[in-house]
Design an enzyme around this catalytic site. Structure first.
Site, PDB file in Angstrom:
ATOM      1  N   GLY A   1       2.351   1.966   5.306  1.00 22.55           N
ATOM      2  CA  GLY A   1       3.454   1.074   5.637  1.00 22.55           C
ATOM      3  C   GLY A   1       4.234   1.513   6.851  1.00 22.55           C
TER       4      GLY A   1
ATOM      5  CD  GLU B   1       7.349  -5.344  -2.123  1.00 19.83           C
ATOM      6  OE1 GLU B   1       7.666  -4.267  -2.668  1.00 19.83           O
ATOM      7  OE2 GLU B   1       8.087  -6.346  -2.137  1.00 19.83           O
TER       8      GLU B   1
ATOM      9  N   GLY C   1       0.823  -1.201   0.000  1.00 22.03           N
ATOM     10  CA  GLY C   1       0.000   0.000   0.000  1.00 22.03           C
ATOM     11  C   GLY C   1       0.857   1.250   0.000  1.00 22.03           C
ATOM     12  CB  SER C   2       0.028   4.724   0.885  1.00 20.64           C
ATOM     13  OG  SER C   2      -0.409   4.620   2.224  1.00 20.64           O
TER      14      SER C   2
END
Length: 532
Positions: free
Chosen positions: A267, A284, A262-263
């Site tokens: 994260g 990621e 995600g963003s």
């Protein structure tokens, strides 16, 4: 034998009152109900009485696809307990036999590739070719994992002590939590789940609340394989919920690894919570990916790569090309080629053949697109083409936009950010390739990068230790479209995680070093004497 997925869909659905592009049949084929359960432990569904219900509409036409009940903290607890119990037996199954189950899952995905790919396209908004490609990626990772199931290897080392043997081995880790994003609603889950499965782990999947129905469909597909092999509950689990469920997973000491996509903002939160309990976090996150076009670039292939990289998935890939760093000797030529191509990009319903750009996921994404364009122009950027929110017939949802080209400078605050939308910033550089590399590296994100050049010295400089600082660095191909055979992930604010191919499997296992003494003596390492 009647498939479990057919049994689940036996009553059909009356939510989808329209049948554009055969969606009604797709929902039947994949077992999607009017209202879908909140969680699954593989063979059983639960949370059918939960009061909170989320309605899922397609960004393509605004039509209701289906509803899903949202899981509670109690539901999550039940799933974790079931997963823990399943792990006790699953870790004892020989890895090649675990690989056989994954092989069957891959074959089942082949059987449902067309309807699942169409549902990915319809629920998320990517064009059908990309939806089908995402399911193919799931199939490919299953194939990879099957081979991996016979290659979970360690090393042997020579001991400094006589009559001693040293080696290392890898054991299953336990319960793996997977938090996936809306833009690749099933493929990234499969990168984690299939590798984890052959490693002997069990999984709990929390899909994006924006695209949960494809996850429900996948769980139906997996259920068939579990039943056919008489496997227990709890190997592949699904929990449909909001950020609260993700927070529970991140904080749960019973989940030794949390893989989150995600963003960067999300994260950082997940990483902090997992790190505070000394768990493993596979992150990621965002990308601010650049293609460098040197004076020696083959522009015929480069422009094609730029177009797909910049507008594929409507700019909603973590590997989307967001910056185009162009040598000043070819800048005007590249600019004119893009200005000729951009207005011709067919934007429309992703299931309509010929369209190359579908909608953004929702109105929030559209606002992010328009706000970024406003900010970058205030900073001095020049909007060359595109940027409109499309309206009229076929665009009633307000989620379709015309991809934008903007002349900008790398240091602009807006350029430094990742806008999850189809905005491509054209950035000029002069001098040698090292100047372009400095621009490429001059952002906080470090996922994917690319250089187009026929000059070996330039390409090798881009790949050197002083070159691109990204986890992915390509030559004469674009920034997006990674193959599953290589490890996928990035550096800096991208999170540092690696998924998919190469040796990414190691994070799903715990590493153990073993020393065996087969002598009648007890010599100590480093020559230490400790005689009694």
């Amino acid at each position: 034998m009647k498939l479990a997925i057919e049994e689940a869909a036996a009553t059909g659905t009356d939510v989808q009152e329209h049948d554009h592009h055969g969606i009604r049949q797709v929902l039947r084929d994949l077992g999607i109900q009017d209202i879908n359960a909140a969680y699954s432990t593989g063979l059983q569904w639960g949370g059918e009485a939960n009061e909170q219900v989320s309605s899922i509409s397609s960004p393509t036409d605004g039509k209701l696809i289906g509803k899903v009940r949202m899981a509670t903290a109690h539901d999550y607890e039940q799933v974790v307990l079931q997963a823990q119990e399943a792990f006790k037996s699953w870790r004892l199954v020989p890895a090649p036999k675990r690989g056989e189950i994954v092989r069957q899952i891959g074959n089942k995905l082949r059987q449902y590739k067309e309807p699942l790919g169409k549902l990915v396209s319809y629920e998320m908004g990517k064009i059908l070719q990309e939806g089908l490609g995402e399911v193919q990626e799931m199939i490919d990772i299953c194939d990879f994992a099957v081979g991996l199931s016979r290659q979970l290897h360690g090393l042997t080392m020579h001991s400094e002590r006589p009559a001693h043997r040293m080696y290392e081995q890898y054991h299953p880790l336990g319960v793996v939590g997977i938090i996936s994003a809306f833009n690749f609603p099933v493929a990234v889950w499969s990168w984690n789940a299939m590798l984890a499965a052959v490693c002997g782990d069990v999984c709990i999947w929390k899909p994006s609340e924006k695209t949960p129905l494809v996850a429900v469909a996948v769980q139906h597909i997996i259920k068939d394989v579990l039943q056919e092999n008489e496997l227990p509950e709890g190997i592949f689990n699904l929990v449909v919920g909001d950020a609260e469920i993700g927070g529970l997973m991140a904080a749960d000491e019973r989940v030794p690894l949390v893989s989150a996509t995600g963003s960067t903002r999300m994260g950082k939160k997940v990483g902090a919570v997992v790190g505070a309990r000394l768990g493993k976090a596979l992150l990621e996150l965002g990308g601010n990916n650049a293609i460098v076009l040197t004076a020696n670039a083959d522009l015929d292939i480069a422009i094609r790569a730029v177009l797909f990289g910049a507008v594929g998935t409507a700019g909603q890939r973590c590997t989307t090309t967001r910056r185009l760093i162009i040598h000043d000797s070819i800048y005007d030529d590249v600019k004119q080629r893009l200005l000729a191509a951009y207005p011709k990009l067919p934007v429309g319903h992703p299931l309509q053949e010929g369209n190359l750009v579908g909608p953004l996921i929702d109105q929030d994404a559209v606002r992010g697109f328009t706000d970024a364009l406003g900010r970058v122009q205030q900073e001095g950027g020049k909007l060359l083409t595109g940027g409109e929110v499309l309206s009229g017939t076929g665009y009633e949802t307000g989620t379709y936009v015309q991809p934008a080209l903007v002349e900008a400078e790398n240091h602009y605050h807006t350029v430094q950010e990742e806008t999850f939308a189809p905005i491509l910033y054209l950035i000029r550089y002069s001098g040698d390739v090292q100047n372009a590399i400095e621009l490429q590296n001059g952002v906080r994100q470090g996922l994917s990068s690319s250089i187009f050049s026929l000059n070996m010295r330039e390409t090798e400089a881009f790949l050197a230790a002083t070159g691109s600082d990204c986890g992915i660095a390509n030559v004469n191909i674009g920034t997006s479209g990674a193959e599953i055979g290589g490890a996928f992930g990035g550096e800096k604010e991208t999170g540092g995680g690696r998924e998919s191919g190469s040796d990414a499997w190691k994070i799903y296992m715990r590493r153990q070093t073993n020393t065996i003494n087969y002598s009648t003596q007890l010599p100590l390492a480093q020559g230490i004497k400790f005689d009694i």
